[in-house]
Design a protein around this motif. Structure first.
Motif, mmCIF file in Angstrom:
data_model
loop_
_atom_site.group_PDB
_atom_site.id
_atom_site.type_symbol
_atom_site.label_atom_id
_atom_site.label_comp_id
_atom_site.label_asym_id
_atom_site.label_seq_id
_atom_site.Cartn_x
_atom_site.Cartn_y
_atom_site.Cartn_z
ATOM 1 N N ILE A 227 0.838 -1.205 0.000
ATOM 2 C CA ILE A 227 0.000 0.000 0.000
ATOM 3 C C ILE A 227 0.871 1.252 0.000
ATOM 4 O O ILE A 227 0.665 2.186 -0.783
ATOM 5 N N GLN A 231 1.197 4.113 -3.010
ATOM 6 C CA GLN A 231 0.866 5.501 -2.698
ATOM 7 C C GLN A 231 2.061 6.420 -2.944
ATOM 8 O O GLN A 231 1.901 7.548 -3.423
ATOM 9 N N ALA A 268 -3.466 0.311 -4.736
ATOM 10 C CA ALA A 268 -3.355 0.494 -3.290
ATOM 11 C C ALA A 268 -4.686 0.191 -2.600
ATOM 12 O O ALA A 268 -4.718 -0.427 -1.525
ATOM 13 N N SER A 454 -7.205 4.949 -0.173
ATOM 14 C CA SER A 454 -5.835 5.197 -0.604
ATOM 15 C C SER A 454 -5.664 6.667 -0.984
ATOM 16 O O SER A 454 -6.556 7.284 -1.556
#
Length: 662
Positions: A227, A231, A268, A454
Motif C-alpha cells: 500500500i 501511494q 493500493a 488510498s
C-alpha cells in the motif's frame, strides 16, 4: 548487487525483461530512421519506379515496427515476473517498467567547460566525473528495494547542481540525453537537462510500483508495504505531472500520468481490501456489509482507471493487457460486493424483517443500498437479485479475460475468477425456488465507500536526500556557476604599507571579496579591483574560506609580500531580472531597482576616506554588520591613517546578495 545498483548482467527475470526492452528500443529507432529516410526520398523523387520501390520498402518497415511494438507490449504485459515468488492466491498487480537510456560520457564536455569557463585544469576533476558517470550508470539498473530508490533519488538531487555548474542558457554543452518511451520505445533526444530530471523521476515512481508488486501480500506487513509503495508511486508521478508540464515523451504527458496515478491508487485500494479480508470474513451481518462497501470501492476505482485508459490517445499507447485487466477487476470486485450483500440478506433475514428495524450500525457503516426499498420487496428476492448480478458479473469478467492472450497466461487470475464465479453460482442455486415469481427484479448498484481510502503521498524520497556537490572544489555555487562569466584568475602581489594592505574584505557568505579599495595602494597599482574575489592566497585555495581564515593567511605577510589570485566578474552591470511569474503564498515575487549613491564631486584619486570596516547587508530588514578588516593596526600606528574622510556605507551591490535584489 553492487553498492551502486544491480549487476546489469545478472540473469534474473526482471533484468532479462530490461535487456529485451533495451534491444527492442534499438531496433525501433533503427526502423524509424529507415522510415524517415524512405519518406524523405519519396518526397524528393519524381521517378515512378523509385516511388514504387520506396512505397514497398515503407510497407515492410511499418510491418516491422508493428511487430516490434507488439513485442514491447508483451514486455509490459509480463507482470508475473515482478510478482512475489510466494504469491499463489492473489490477483497479480501491474508494475511500470523502467525507462531505458543510453550510456553517457561527460568527461570531454565537462573538462572543456571547466578549462574554458572556470580556468582550471579539467583533468584534475577526472575522479569526480568518473563518480558522476558511475552513479548515472547505476541508475540504469537499480535494485528493487529502498537502496535502488536511494540511488535514483541521489542522482536526481545531483542534477540541479550539475545544471547550475555546467548548463548555461547561452551555451550548448554538446551533451545529448536520450531516453526511450516506456510504452512505445520511441526515443527522445534533447540537450535540455530537464528531460534527464523528468525521466529519473518517472523511474523512481516505476521502481516504487515494482517494489509494491514484489511485496508478500499473504501477510499484513507485506500488504501494508505494498500500500505504501503504490501511494508513494502515485505521489512521485503526481509531482512529475505538476512540475514538468511539457515533457516530449508521451509516457510522461499529463494525460498519461493522470491515468497512471489512478491505476496506482486503485492497486493500493485493492491491497487495502485484501488487508481487511486477510484475517477472514465472518458471516455476520455488519461484517458482510463492510466487505460489500470495500469491494464496491475497489471496483469503482478500477472502473475509473478503465475509463481513463479508453480515452484517446491513451488507448493507442497503453497495452491492451492493462485495459483488459482493469476491466476484469472492475467486474470481479463489483460482483464480490453483490455477493457479500446477498449473503448478508439471505443468511440474516431477521435483521431486515418487516416492522423490525435493524440494530444500530457501527460508525461509517450502513446498508450498501437503500434499505427502505429492500423492506418492501418480497423476501428473499433482494438477496437473490444481488446474487444474480454477482453471477452475471463474474461471467462477464471471465469472458473479457478470455479475450486477451496475455491475461490467459496468468493461471492464478483465471483460478481466482473461476472460484469466485463457482461460489456465487452455488449460492444462487441453493436459494433458487421454483415458486418464486420475482426473478424480474433488478438489484440496485452498491454504494462505494471505504473507511480506509488510498491517498497520494505528496512527500517523496527525493525531498529528503542530501548530497555533496561532486564539483565543490570549483567554489561556492552561488558565485561560481555557469550563469556567471569570469575573467581568468590573475596574480596580484600584496605588500604592506604602514601595516596597511589598502583594502578591506567581506566574505559571509563565501568567497571573500575585496571592498573599500584604496586606488593608490600597491595592490591596486598591481591590478587589484574593487569587487574582486580572492580564490587563492599563496598555494592555499580559499574559495570556501571566510574572512577570518583569509586574514589568518595574510597576517604574517613580510616585507616581500605574498601573491594572491583573484577573479573579476566580467558583466559588472548585470541586467535587471525580469518579473517572476511564480507565486509564493499568493504574492508574486518582483524585483526592485538597486539605488547606489556615489560622491561625484571628487575624483577617485583625490578621495580620502577613513579606514573603516565595510558593512554587509543581512536579511530583508537590511541589518548592517561590520566586516573584518585587513588593516592590522598596532599601538604605534593608531593615529591618523592615510585616509581621513568617512566612507559612505551602501547596501551590497553584489548580484549574489539576496537582500539587495528584493
Amino acid at each position: 548487487c553492487s553498492p551502486l545498483g544491480c549487476n546489469p548482467l545478472a540473469l534474473t527475470g526482471r533484468s532479462k525483461l530490461q535487456n529485451e526492452r533495451a534491444s527492442l528500443n534499438q531496433q525501433i529507432i533503427r526502423q524509424m530512421r529507415m522510415r524517415a529516410g524512405a519518406e524523405n526520398l519519396l518526397r524528393a523523387t519524381s521517378n515512378n519506379k523509385v516511388c514504387d520501390m520506396v512505397v514497398l520498402e515503407l510497407s515492410y518497415i511499418n510491418s516491422n515496427l508493428q511487430l516490434l511494438m507488439e513485442q514491447l507490449e508483451g514486455l509490459n504485459s509480463s507482470v508475473e515476473v515482478y510478482q512475489n515468488i510466494q504469491e499463489t492466491s492473489s490477483i497479480p498487480l501491474i508494475p511500470l517498467g523502467l525507462k531505458e537510456t543510453k550510456e553517457m560520457d561527460f568527461s570531454v564536455s565537462f573538462k572543456d567547460f571547466i578549462l574554458e569557463h572556470y580556468s582550471e585544469d579539467g583533468s584534475s576533476f577526472e575522479e569526480e566525473i568518473a563518480d558522476l558517470m558511475d552513479l548515472r550508470q547505476a541508475c540504469r539498473t537499480p535494485s528493487r528495494n529502498d537502496a535502488g530508490i536511494e540511488i535514483l533519488a541521489k542522482y536526481f538531487s545531483h542534477i540541479p547542481l550539475l545544471e547550475s555548474r555546467f548548463f548555461s542558457a547561452t551555451r550548448q554543452m554538446g551533451i545529448f540525453f536520450t531516453w526511450y518511451d516506456s510504452f512505445t520505445g520511441v526515443p527522445v533526444c534533447q540537450q535540455n537537462v530537464s528531460l534527464e530530471k523528468a525521466s529519473i523521476l518517472f523511474n523512481i515512481g516505476a521502481l516504487y510500483t515494482q517494489i509494491g508488486t514484489r511485496c508478500n501480500r499473504q501477510t499484513g506487513a507485506g500488504l501494508q508495504d505494498a500500500i505504501t509503495a503504490f501511494q508513494k508511486a502515485a505521489g512521485v508521478l503526481h509531482h512529475l505531472k505538476e512540475t514538468f508540464t511539457h515533457t516530449p515523451s508521451y509516457d510522461m504527458s499529463p494525460s498519461m500520468l493522470s491515468m497512471l496515478i489512478k491505476m496506482m491508487l486503485a492497486q493500493a485500494q485493492e491491497c487495502l481490501f485484501e488487508k481487511i479480508a486477510l484475517s477472514g470474513i465472518r458471516n455476520e451481518f455488519f461484517s458482510l456489509l463492510k466487505m460489500a462497501h470495500e469491494a464496491a470501492k475497489v471496483g469503482d476505482t478500477y472502473d475509473q482507471v478503465h475509463q481513463s485508459m479508453s480515452q484517446t490517445p491513451i488507448k493507442d499507447n497503453v497495452p491492451f493487457f492493462w485495459s483488459t485487466m482493469a476491466q476484469v477487476k472492475t467486474h470481479h470486485y463489483r460482483s464480490l460486493a453483490h455477493y457479500f450483500l446477498a449473503t448478508a440478506l439471505l443468511d440474516h433475514q431477521p435483521m431486515l424483517s418487516p416492522g423490525t428495524p435493524p440494530p444500530p450500525s457501527p460508525p461509517l457503516l450502513h446498508l450498501p443500498v437503500n434499505s427502505s426499498s429492500l423492506l418492501h420487496l418480497p423476501t428473499p428476492s433482494p438477496g437473490k437479485a444481488h446474487l444474480r448480478r454477482a453471477v452475471i458479473g463474474h461471467e462477464e469478467g471471465l469472458r473479457i479475460h478470455s479475450l486477451c492472450r496475455h491475461l490467459r497466461k496468468l493461471d492464478v487470475l483465471q483460478a481466482i475468477l473461476q472460484a469466485s464465479h463457482n461460489r456465487s453460482l452455488a449460492k444462487f442455486n441453493d436459494n433458487n425456488r421454483e415458486d418464486e415469481f420475482t426473478d424480474y427484479l433488478e438489484a440496485p448498484d452498491i454504494i462505494c465507500e471505504s473507511i480506509n481510502q488510498s491517498i497520494v503521498f505528496v512527500k517523496h524520497q527525493t525531498s529528503s536526500v542530501k548530497v555533496t556537490d561532486f564539483f565543490r572544489r570549483l567554489g561556492p555555487l552561488s558565485v561560481f556557476s555557469a550563469k556567471q562569466r569570469w575573467t581568468a584568475p590573475r596574480t596580484v602581489r600584496l605588500r604592506l604599507e604602514d601595516r596597511d594592505l589598502g583594502f578591506t574584505l567581506r566574505g559571509d557568505p563565501v568567497p571573500v571579496q575585496v571592498t573599500s579599495l584604496d586606488p593608490l595602494c600597491p595592490a591596486a597599482v598591481d591590478g587589484l579591483k574593487e569587487g574582486d574575489y580572492i580564490v587563492a592566497v599563496g598555494d592555499a585555495d580559499c574559495k570556501w574560506m571566510v574572512v577570518s581564515d583569509v586574514m589568518r593567511l595574510l597576517k604574517d605577510v613580510d616585507e616581500d609580500g605574498i601573491d594572491i589570485r583573484v577573479v573579476s566578474l566580467m558583466d559588472s552591470g548585470l541586467p535587471m531580472p525580469t518579473k517572476s511569474a511564480t507565486y509564493c503564498g499568493g504574492i508574486s515575487k518582483t524585483y526592485s531597482m538597486i539605488c547606489l549613491a556615489f560622491d561625484d564631486d571628487k575624483s577617485p584619486k583625490g578621495r580620502k576616506v577613513t579606514k573603516k570596516g565595510s558593512f554587509l547587508s543581512w536579511g530583508v530588514k537590511n541589518h548592517l554588520k561590520s566586516s573584518s578588516t585587513l588593516s592590522l593596526p598596532t599601538a604605534d600606528y593608531s593615529g591618523t591613517l592615510p585616509w581621513n574622510k568617512p566612507c559612505p556605507t551602501f547596501p551590497s551591490s553584489s548580484p549574489y546578495n539576496d537582500s539587495a535584489l528584493y
